[in-house]
Scaffold this motif. Structure first.
Motif, PDB file in Angstrom:
ATOM      1  N   ALA A 152      73.596  29.921  40.575  1.00 41.52           N
ATOM      2  CA  ALA A 152      72.321  29.265  40.234  1.00 41.52           C
ATOM      3  C   ALA A 152      71.185  30.287  40.306  1.00 41.52           C
ATOM      4  O   ALA A 152      70.311  30.315  39.435  1.00 41.52           O
ATOM      5  CB  ALA A 152      72.061  28.101  41.191  1.00 41.52           C
ATOM      6  N   ALA A 153      71.233  31.156  41.317  1.00 44.55           N
ATOM      7  CA  ALA A 153      70.138  32.112  41.513  1.00 44.55           C
ATOM      8  C   ALA A 153      70.009  33.099  40.359  1.00 44.55           C
ATOM      9  O   ALA A 153      68.925  33.613  40.100  1.00 44.55           O
ATOM     10  CB  ALA A 153      70.336  32.873  42.828  1.00 44.55           C
ATOM     11  N   VAL A 154      71.113  33.380  39.659  1.00 41.34           N
ATOM     12  CA  VAL A 154      71.001  34.291  38.511  1.00 41.34           C
ATOM     13  C   VAL A 154      70.865  33.516  37.198  1.00 41.34           C
ATOM     14  O   VAL A 154      71.006  34.086  36.111  1.00 41.34           O
ATOM     15  CB  VAL A 154      72.199  35.284  38.427  1.00 41.34           C
ATOM     16  N   GLY A 155      70.608  32.208  37.301  1.00 40.08           N
ATOM     17  CA  GLY A 155      70.292  31.424  36.115  1.00 40.08           C
ATOM     18  C   GLY A 155      71.492  30.949  35.320  1.00 40.08           C
ATOM     19  O   GLY A 155      71.381  30.719  34.108  1.00 40.08           O
ATOM     20  N   VAL A 156      72.643  30.796  35.986  1.00 38.41           N
ATOM     21  CA  VAL A 156      73.790  30.195  35.276  1.00 38.41           C
ATOM     22  C   VAL A 156      73.611  28.681  35.356  1.00 38.41           C
ATOM     23  O   VAL A 156      73.560  28.115  36.444  1.00 38.41           O
ATOM     24  CB  VAL A 156      75.131  30.625  35.929  1.00 38.41           C
ATOM     25  N   PRO A 157      73.467  28.002  34.190  1.00 38.37           N
ATOM     26  CA  PRO A 157      73.242  26.558  34.236  1.00 38.37           C
ATOM     27  C   PRO A 157      74.510  25.811  34.668  1.00 38.37           C
ATOM     28  O   PRO A 157      75.617  26.302  34.455  1.00 38.37           O
ATOM     29  CB  PRO A 157      72.874  26.193  32.790  1.00 38.37           C
ATOM     30  N   ASP A 158      74.334  24.645  35.284  1.00 37.02           N
ATOM     31  CA  ASP A 158      75.460  23.825  35.739  1.00 37.02           C
ATOM     32  C   ASP A 158      76.430  24.670  36.593  1.00 37.02           C
ATOM     33  O   ASP A 158      77.635  24.730  36.335  1.00 37.02           O
ATOM     34  CB  ASP A 158      76.182  23.247  34.506  1.00 37.02           C
TER      35      ASP A 158
ATOM     36  N   ARG B 282      75.398  37.937  33.904  1.00 35.94           N
ATOM     37  CA  ARG B 282      74.750  37.276  35.044  1.00 35.94           C
ATOM     38  C   ARG B 282      75.737  37.076  36.186  1.00 35.94           C
ATOM     39  O   ARG B 282      75.413  37.274  37.360  1.00 35.94           O
ATOM     40  CB  ARG B 282      74.222  35.903  34.634  1.00 35.94           C
ATOM     41  N   ALA B 283      76.963  36.650  35.817  1.00 35.62           N
ATOM     42  CA  ALA B 283      77.970  36.406  36.860  1.00 35.62           C
ATOM     43  C   ALA B 283      78.284  37.703  37.600  1.00 35.62           C
ATOM     44  O   ALA B 283      78.406  37.728  38.828  1.00 35.62           O
ATOM     45  CB  ALA B 283      79.235  35.828  36.231  1.00 35.62           C
ATOM     46  N   MET B 284      78.373  38.808  36.838  1.00 35.32           N
ATOM     47  CA  MET B 284      78.658  40.101  37.472  1.00 35.32           C
ATOM     48  C   MET B 284      77.529  40.471  38.447  1.00 35.32           C
ATOM     49  O   MET B 284      77.782  40.984  39.542  1.00 35.32           O
ATOM     50  CB  MET B 284      78.804  41.180  36.397  1.00 35.32           C
TER      51      MET B 284
ATOM     52  N   THR C  51      66.733  39.906  24.250  1.00 38.88           N
ATOM     53  CA  THR C  51      66.348  38.809  25.142  1.00 38.88           C
ATOM     54  C   THR C  51      67.160  38.863  26.427  1.00 38.88           C
ATOM     55  O   THR C  51      66.619  38.731  27.531  1.00 38.88           O
ATOM     56  CB  THR C  51      66.631  37.449  24.450  1.00 38.88           C
ATOM     57  N   ILE C  52      68.461  39.077  26.282  1.00 37.92           N
ATOM     58  CA  ILE C  52      69.310  39.089  27.485  1.00 37.92           C
ATOM     59  C   ILE C  52      69.029  40.341  28.310  1.00 37.92           C
ATOM     60  O   ILE C  52      69.014  40.299  29.527  1.00 37.92           O
ATOM     61  CB  ILE C  52      70.804  38.957  27.100  1.00 37.92           C
ATOM     62  N   GLN C  53      68.735  41.462  27.623  1.00 36.69           N
ATOM     63  CA  GLN C  53      68.322  42.685  28.351  1.00 36.69           C
ATOM     64  C   GLN C  53      67.169  42.379  29.285  1.00 36.69           C
ATOM     65  O   GLN C  53      67.179  42.743  30.452  1.00 36.69           O
ATOM     66  CB  GLN C  53      67.807  43.731  27.359  1.00 36.69           C
ATOM     67  N   ALA C  54      66.172  41.657  28.764  1.00 37.94           N
ATOM     68  CA  ALA C  54      64.983  41.356  29.570  1.00 37.94           C
ATOM     69  C   ALA C  54      65.366  40.466  30.745  1.00 37.94           C
ATOM     70  O   ALA C  54      64.857  40.638  31.862  1.00 37.94           O
ATOM     71  CB  ALA C  54      63.930  40.676  28.692  1.00 37.94           C
ATOM     72  N   GLN C  55      66.287  39.523  30.519  1.00 39.63           N
ATOM     73  CA  GLN C  55      66.691  38.630  31.612  1.00 39.63           C
ATOM     74  C   GLN C  55      67.429  39.405  32.710  1.00 39.63           C
ATOM     75  O   GLN C  55      67.217  39.174  33.895  1.00 39.63           O
ATOM     76  CB  GLN C  55      67.583  37.506  31.071  1.00 39.63           C
ATOM     77  N   VAL C  56      68.295  40.329  32.292  1.00 38.18           N
ATOM     78  CA  VAL C  56      69.053  41.120  33.277  1.00 38.18           C
ATOM     79  C   VAL C  56      68.088  41.964  34.114  1.00 38.18           C
ATOM     80  O   VAL C  56      68.198  42.046  35.341  1.00 38.18           O
ATOM     81  CB  VAL C  56      70.112  41.998  32.567  1.00 38.18           C
TER      82      VAL C  56
ATOM     83  N   ASP D   3      64.995  41.275  34.725  1.00 33.75           N
ATOM     84  CA  ASP D   3      64.282  40.367  35.632  1.00 33.75           C
ATOM     85  C   ASP D   3      65.101  40.082  36.880  1.00 33.75           C
ATOM     86  O   ASP D   3      64.566  39.999  37.977  1.00 33.75           O
ATOM     87  CB  ASP D   3      63.961  39.039  34.922  1.00 33.75           C
ATOM     88  N   LEU D   4      66.419  39.940  36.696  1.00 28.71           N
ATOM     89  CA  LEU D   4      67.282  39.663  37.861  1.00 28.71           C
ATOM     90  C   LEU D   4      67.258  40.828  38.836  1.00 28.71           C
ATOM     91  O   LEU D   4      67.182  40.642  40.050  1.00 28.71           O
ATOM     92  CB  LEU D   4      68.723  39.400  37.413  1.00 28.71           C
ATOM     93  N   LEU D   5      67.311  42.044  38.299  1.00 32.47           N
ATOM     94  CA  LEU D   5      67.295  43.217  39.178  1.00 32.47           C
ATOM     95  C   LEU D   5      65.942  43.327  39.886  1.00 32.47           C
ATOM     96  O   LEU D   5      65.864  43.616  41.074  1.00 32.47           O
ATOM     97  CB  LEU D   5      67.592  44.494  38.388  1.00 32.47           C
ATOM     98  N   ARG D   6      64.890  43.035  39.126  1.00 33.23           N
ATOM     99  CA  ARG D   6      63.549  43.093  39.704  1.00 33.23           C
ATOM    100  C   ARG D   6      63.385  42.047  40.811  1.00 33.23           C
ATOM    101  O   ARG D   6      62.827  42.314  41.865  1.00 33.23           O
ATOM    102  CB  ARG D   6      62.523  42.841  38.603  1.00 33.23           C
ATOM    103  N   THR D   7      63.897  40.843  40.540  1.00 30.90           N
ATOM    104  CA  THR D   7      63.802  39.771  41.546  1.00 30.90           C
ATOM    105  C   THR D   7      64.557  40.170  42.808  1.00 30.90           C
ATOM    106  O   THR D   7      64.089  39.936  43.925  1.00 30.90           O
ATOM    107  CB  THR D   7      64.382  38.456  40.972  1.00 30.90           C
ATOM    108  N   ALA D   8      65.741  40.789  42.641  1.00 38.28           N
ATOM    109  CA  ALA D   8      66.527  41.215  43.812  1.00 38.28           C
ATOM    110  C   ALA D   8      65.699  42.194  44.640  1.00 38.28           C
ATOM    111  O   ALA D   8      65.656  42.134  45.864  1.00 38.28           O
ATOM    112  CB  ALA D   8      67.836  41.857  43.373  1.00 38.28           C
ATOM    113  N   ARG D   9      65.016  43.093  43.959  1.00 38.85           N
ATOM    114  CA  ARG D   9      64.191  44.057  44.662  1.00 38.85           C
ATOM    115  C   ARG D   9      63.027  43.357  45.377  1.00 38.85           C
ATOM    116  O   ARG D   9      62.772  43.569  46.557  1.00 38.85           O
ATOM    117  CB  ARG D   9      63.671  45.107  43.685  1.00 38.85           C
ATOM    118  N   ASP D  10      62.333  42.474  44.645  1.00 39.02           N
ATOM    119  CA  ASP D  10      61.144  41.837  45.219  1.00 39.02           C
ATOM    120  C   ASP D  10      61.509  40.895  46.359  1.00 39.02           C
ATOM    121  O   ASP D  10      60.807  40.818  47.359  1.00 39.02           O
ATOM    122  CB  ASP D  10      60.382  41.064  44.140  1.00 39.02           C
ATOM    123  N   GLU D  11      62.602  40.124  46.186  1.00 37.07           N
ATOM    124  CA  GLU D  11      62.897  39.080  47.180  1.00 37.07           C
ATOM    125  C   GLU D  11      63.811  39.552  48.297  1.00 37.07           C
ATOM    126  O   GLU D  11      63.721  39.067  49.418  1.00 37.07           O
ATOM    127  CB  GLU D  11      63.478  37.851  46.480  1.00 37.07           C
TER     128      GLU D  11
END
Ligand SMILES: Nc1ncnc2c1ncn2[C@@H]1O[C@H](COP(=O)(O)OP(=O)(O)OP(=O)(O)O)[C@@H](O)[C@H]1O
Ligand code: SF4
Ligand SMILES: [Mg+2]
Length: 330
Positions: A141-147, A166-168, A192-197, A199-207
């Motif tokens: 869920a945290a990496v945005g995998v729906p359901d 995302r799963a990786m 689009t997916i590049q930007a999402q990936v 964002d995930l790395l950035r979020t990991a760093r920030d949070e």
């Protein structure tokens, strides 16, 4: 090196392959430090040694490639000297790995959620299977995998390319590693997916305060996400510094060539010509500065003496005998 105590500190790393009496020096004295929570972009032409350098951190060198010198300092320990059981603890526990191709990290015969369950329980054997399953769903869920509950029971082939990526990342981040090594994680993805990936790395760093080493050919990506950049050429780091400074005031002729090849600079007409010629093979590196056959500034000293990585500003180092011309890129 960097100001706070580095988390990862590679010094004088040498990697070689082939016969011991005539080895090919694949990586030739790399120095690279990463501070806690820092994002470092690692760039350089194909074959410059980016992947091998970072694989050596995890004890994942391909067969036939060996470390012949240097140190991989990890929080005071030398990972080059670590035992295989210790490296298994580090991999996926303290350091996560994200690849260009998710199939390197996801087993096609294993449910996606079970990858996360396994890595969590490997690093915390007291965690119950049930608790690990719940954490796996949260991680997806945290990496945005729906359901995520249903998706965690599916197999990798039931995921699209972007969802696999995302799963990786969820697997890599499951144990809240202190460092993630991302080797061209977005190269095969659409924008689009590049930007999402990213964002995930950035979020990991920030949070979570996760440090990231991002290996990429994409200087735009580096400009967007990195705090510092290290530029590799022919098995060595030739320039390293804060991202803004390195882009606005590059010191090494190779870095200037790389930046000049960026489309938007060329379009502005401010660019130097892109670098002519090819990088040398590890078996055919020229003496002196390995860049000299391609370098517009090469002089006699460059042909005989290899330059050392030296300070050109606070936290900005370059390996070049010749000072950069004033305002080279501006
Ligand atoms: N198993 C191996 N045996 C011998 N040489 C190897 C092996 N793996 C890589 N090399 C060589 O080591 C050098 C560095 O390779 P590496 O994969 O680290 O480059 P890279 O900078 O990651 O390139 P790319 O951008 O193409 O991924 C290259 O010259 C490569 O051909
Ligand atoms: S040391 Fe000499 S050849 Fe090497 S990059 Fe500097 S000027 Fe060019
Ligand atoms: Mg590579």
């Amino acid at each position: 090196m960097t100001s706070p105590d580095p988390l990862l500190e590679i010094t004088g790393l040498r990697l070689e392959a082939g016969a011991a009496d005539a080895p090919a020096r694949l990586v030739d004295g790399v120095d690279l430090a990463v501070a806690p929570g820092e994002v470092v972009g690692l760039v350089g032409e194909s074959g410059s040694g980016k992947s091998l350098t970072m694989r050596s951190v995890l004890g994942l060198l391909p067969s036939g490639v060996r470390a012949s010198g240097g140190r991989v300092g990890w929080d005071g320990e030398d990972l080059l000297a670590a035992s295989e059981p210790r490296l298994r603890e580090v991999r996926g526990g303290e350091i996560g790995m994200v690849y260009q191709d998710p199939s390197q990290a996801l087993d096609p015969l294993m449910r996606v959620g079970d990858h996360i369950v396994e890595t969590l329980r490997l690093h915390d054997p007291r965690l119950s299977r049930r608790a690990a399953r719940e954490r796996a769903v949260e991680a997806l869920a945290a990496v945005g995998v729906p359901d995520p509950a249903r998706r965690s029971r599916q197999y990798p082939h039931e995921f699209s390319g972007g969802m696999k990526q995302r799963a990786m990342i969820a697997v890599a981040l499951a144990n809240r590693p202190r460092l993630v090594i991302a080797d061209e994680p977005t190269t095969a993805l659409d924008v689009t997916i590049q930007a999402q990936v990213l964002d995930l790395l950035r979020t990991a760093r920030d949070e979570l305060g996760t440090a990231v080493v991002l290996i990429t050919h994409d200087l735009g990506l580096v400009a967007e996400i990195a705090d510092r950049v290290a530029v590799m050429y022919a098995g060595s780091v030739v320039e390293v510094g804060p991202v803004g400074e390195l882009f606005s005031d590059p010191q090494h002729p190779y870095t200037r060539g790389l930046l000049a090849s960026r489309p938007h600079l060329a379009a502005r007409g401010a660019a130097l010509p892109a670098i002519a010629g090819q990088p040398p093979l590890p078996t055919g590196r020229p003496p002196g500065c390995a860049f000299h056959p391609r370098c517009p500034l090469a002089g006699d000293l460059c042909v005989t003496d290899a330059p050392l990585l030296e300070l050109r500003g606070p936290d900005h180092r370059t390996a070049c005998h010749v000072p950069a011309p004033e305002g080279a890129l501006r």
